[in-house]
Design a protein around this motif. Sequence first.
Motif, mmCIF file in Angstrom:
data_model
loop_
_atom_site.group_PDB
_atom_site.id
_atom_site.type_symbol
_atom_site.label_atom_id
_atom_site.label_comp_id
_atom_site.label_asym_id
_atom_site.label_seq_id
_atom_site.Cartn_x
_atom_site.Cartn_y
_atom_site.Cartn_z
ATOM 1 N N ASN A 154 53.124 41.550 41.384
ATOM 2 C CA ASN A 154 53.336 42.613 40.391
ATOM 3 C C ASN A 154 52.045 43.260 39.904
ATOM 4 O OD1 ASN A 154 56.211 42.313 40.300
ATOM 5 N ND2 ASN A 154 55.941 40.498 39.013
ATOM 6 N N THR A 155 50.949 42.992 40.572
ATOM 7 C CA THR A 155 49.663 43.575 40.186
ATOM 8 C C THR A 155 49.254 44.630 41.203
ATOM 9 O OG1 THR A 155 48.943 41.535 39.113
ATOM 10 C CG2 THR A 155 47.229 43.108 39.735
ATOM 11 N N PRO A 156 48.905 45.843 40.746
ATOM 12 C CA PRO A 156 48.496 46.898 41.684
ATOM 13 C C PRO A 156 47.010 46.819 42.028
ATOM 14 C CG PRO A 156 48.613 47.789 39.465
ATOM 15 C CD PRO A 156 49.032 46.341 39.362
ATOM 16 N N TYR A 157 46.718 47.034 43.307
ATOM 17 C CA TYR A 157 45.342 47.155 43.796
ATOM 18 C C TYR A 157 45.233 48.529 44.453
ATOM 19 C CZ TYR A 157 45.243 42.042 43.287
ATOM 20 O OH TYR A 157 45.316 40.757 42.801
ATOM 21 N N LYS A 158 44.258 49.320 44.029
ATOM 22 C CA LYS A 158 44.161 50.695 44.510
ATOM 23 C C LYS A 158 42.780 50.968 45.092
ATOM 24 C CE LYS A 158 47.351 52.404 40.944
ATOM 25 N NZ LYS A 158 47.531 53.380 39.840
ATOM 26 N N GLU A 159 42.781 51.731 46.190
ATOM 27 C CA GLU A 159 41.538 52.179 46.806
ATOM 28 C C GLU A 159 41.708 53.616 47.274
ATOM 29 O OE1 GLU A 159 38.680 50.756 46.962
ATOM 30 O OE2 GLU A 159 39.154 48.696 46.374
ATOM 31 N N SER A 160 40.662 54.418 47.091
ATOM 32 C CA SER A 160 40.672 55.802 47.570
ATOM 33 C C SER A 160 40.071 55.863 48.968
ATOM 34 C CB SER A 160 39.868 56.705 46.624
ATOM 35 O OG SER A 160 40.454 56.726 45.340
ATOM 36 N N VAL A 161 40.578 56.801 49.771
ATOM 37 C CA VAL A 161 40.088 56.936 51.140
ATOM 38 C C VAL A 161 40.180 58.397 51.555
ATOM 39 C CG1 VAL A 161 42.371 56.404 52.101
ATOM 40 C CG2 VAL A 161 40.329 56.093 53.510
ATOM 41 N N LYS A 164 41.690 34.297 38.449
ATOM 42 C CA LYS A 164 42.946 35.026 38.535
ATOM 43 C C LYS A 164 42.803 36.401 37.875
ATOM 44 C CE LYS A 164 45.874 30.886 38.470
ATOM 45 N NZ LYS A 164 46.978 30.169 37.775
ATOM 46 N N VAL A 165 43.636 37.324 38.322
ATOM 47 C CA VAL A 165 43.666 38.653 37.719
ATOM 48 C C VAL A 165 44.440 38.586 36.406
ATOM 49 C CG1 VAL A 165 44.412 41.045 37.985
ATOM 50 C CG2 VAL A 165 43.594 39.777 39.961
ATOM 51 N N PHE A 166 43.861 39.161 35.349
ATOM 52 C CA PHE A 166 44.586 39.260 34.090
ATOM 53 C C PHE A 166 45.366 40.565 34.097
ATOM 54 C CE2 PHE A 166 44.907 40.845 29.710
ATOM 55 C CZ PHE A 166 45.611 39.803 29.127
ATOM 56 N N PHE A 167 46.703 40.438 34.130
ATOM 57 C CA PHE A 167 47.543 41.635 34.129
ATOM 58 C C PHE A 167 48.959 41.252 33.746
ATOM 59 C CE2 PHE A 167 50.327 44.791 36.278
ATOM 60 C CZ PHE A 167 49.886 45.922 35.605
ATOM 61 N N LYS A 193 44.194 45.324 56.396
ATOM 62 C CA LYS A 193 44.743 43.978 56.258
ATOM 63 C C LYS A 193 44.704 43.582 54.788
ATOM 64 C CE LYS A 193 43.759 40.661 59.217
ATOM 65 N NZ LYS A 193 45.045 39.998 59.570
ATOM 66 N N VAL A 194 45.723 42.837 54.375
ATOM 67 C CA VAL A 194 45.782 42.294 53.020
ATOM 68 C C VAL A 194 45.635 40.781 53.109
ATOM 69 C CG1 VAL A 194 47.122 42.089 50.898
ATOM 70 C CG2 VAL A 194 47.290 44.179 52.284
ATOM 71 N N LYS A 195 44.583 40.266 52.454
ATOM 72 C CA LYS A 195 44.314 38.827 52.480
ATOM 73 C C LYS A 195 44.128 38.316 51.058
ATOM 74 C CE LYS A 195 41.945 36.948 55.673
ATOM 75 N NZ LYS A 195 40.923 36.447 56.625
ATOM 76 N N HIS A 196 44.512 37.060 50.866
ATOM 77 C CA HIS A 196 44.264 36.400 49.591
ATOM 78 C C HIS A 196 42.795 36.010 49.513
ATOM 79 C CE1 HIS A 196 44.587 33.454 46.314
ATOM 80 N NE2 HIS A 196 45.733 34.054 46.000
ATOM 81 N N LYS A 197 42.319 35.818 48.297
ATOM 82 C CA LYS A 197 40.932 35.399 48.099
ATOM 83 C C LYS A 197 40.628 34.105 48.849
ATOM 84 C CE LYS A 197 36.841 35.126 46.168
ATOM 85 N NZ LYS A 197 35.727 36.010 46.589
ATOM 86 N N ASN A 198 41.639 33.255 49.018
ATOM 87 C CA ASN A 198 41.430 31.988 49.719
ATOM 88 C C ASN A 198 41.474 32.133 51.238
ATOM 89 O OD1 ASN A 198 44.150 32.220 50.389
ATOM 90 N ND2 ASN A 198 44.840 30.755 48.831
ATOM 91 N N TYR A 207 44.413 38.472 44.494
ATOM 92 C CA TYR A 207 44.287 37.223 43.741
ATOM 93 C C TYR A 207 45.636 36.866 43.122
ATOM 94 C CZ TYR A 207 39.329 38.624 43.763
ATOM 95 O OH TYR A 207 38.068 39.024 44.131
ATOM 96 N N ASP A 208 45.755 35.614 42.705
ATOM 97 C CA ASP A 208 46.880 35.249 41.863
ATOM 98 C C ASP A 208 46.701 35.930 40.509
ATOM 99 O OD1 ASP A 208 48.042 33.629 43.798
ATOM 100 O OD2 ASP A 208 46.889 31.864 43.173
ATOM 101 N N SER A 209 47.820 36.123 39.807
ATOM 102 C CA SER A 209 47.784 36.846 38.536
ATOM 103 C C SER A 209 48.163 35.935 37.379
ATOM 104 C CB SER A 209 48.743 38.034 38.575
ATOM 105 O OG SER A 209 48.378 38.943 39.580
ATOM 106 N N THR A 210 47.716 36.312 36.192
ATOM 107 C CA THR A 210 48.064 35.587 34.979
ATOM 108 C C THR A 210 48.168 36.562 33.818
ATOM 109 O OG1 THR A 210 47.420 33.801 33.469
ATOM 110 C CG2 THR A 210 45.646 35.125 34.421
ATOM 111 N N THR A 211 49.010 36.198 32.849
ATOM 112 C CA THR A 211 49.098 36.976 31.610
ATOM 113 C C THR A 211 48.399 36.258 30.463
ATOM 114 O OG1 THR A 211 51.235 35.956 31.069
ATOM 115 C CG2 THR A 211 51.284 38.027 32.311
#
Length: 307
Positions: free
Chosen positions: A192-199, A253-256, A134-139, A214-218
């Motif tokens: 536009n931000t990648p989240y990666k996990e190995s399995v 927020k994620v810096f990316f 599942k993909v959930k927002h931090k909130n 998370y929401d993203s910011t530059t």
Amino acid sequence: MKKKFLNMNTRFFLRSGVKMNSFYYISSMLLALLLLIGVTSAQNNAEISGQLISDKGAIPNQKITLSKMLRENLLEIGSVNTDNNGFWKFTELDVGQNYLVNITYQGATYREVVYTVSGLNLINFNLTGAIKGKVKHKNGTDISGVLVTLKDNLDIDIDSIVFNTTTDKFGNYSFENININKGYVVEVIFQNTPYKESVMVLNNTTENLDFEVYDSTTESDDLEIVLDHIILTQDFNGLSVTEAVIWKNTGDKVFFDPKQQSFLGISTPIGIQNFQTPVMECCVQQKEGEVWINPMNPIMPDGMYQT
């Protein structure tokens, strides 16, 4: 008469000797040729074979391709179809060569690398695993419609995507028919931000892998330097300055920057010479008295970046 008789025997013996020597010479040449043929045959006597199955049993009449792994690219050299029991085989392969076995089945691509083949090499594709999550927002909000990609965890420079999917309205995703006993990387793209996990997918199991995004910011307003360590050393070439800097993301927020145009700056001594950094050249901009670095990868809330 006796002398003549001896001469005749001598001539006969010598001629016979020549014939015998020629026979041995020809035999030696034939033996060497046979040995050469045997060596050549041995050099092309490797085999890659296996079976393709799913949770429903053997998969018949499925195309499987084989490519040589060359220094800069792949060279497809042939294909076979699985038989009624899912078995397949490639023969007369070069010993010591690296090969890539490739299968495309129900929209997914499966790969196996066989390094420096020799003799018989068994590669089975057992598509009985699964990955769900599942993909959930931090909130706490479920994130629907985001791209989720499954990639092979192969240490080779080729397209590693197995297949893609998107989350449903509840933020759920799933990958079925996963080749078991292998490592994978699951990647989620949100804002536009990648989240990666190995399995690692083991025997006949369903692995659960959830993502929190998370929401993203530059903007770098919430990035703070929490460590700035300078080491001075003197050698025959002059004064050497080594600086280690760590930034921390103190925001929510994620810096990316997907366009790779956001940089973090540090000051440097005026007139610095022989500037060196482990950061790739494309990600560094040096100016008089300052250096700007592109971190390239996302910096998560409470995450660190060091250079």
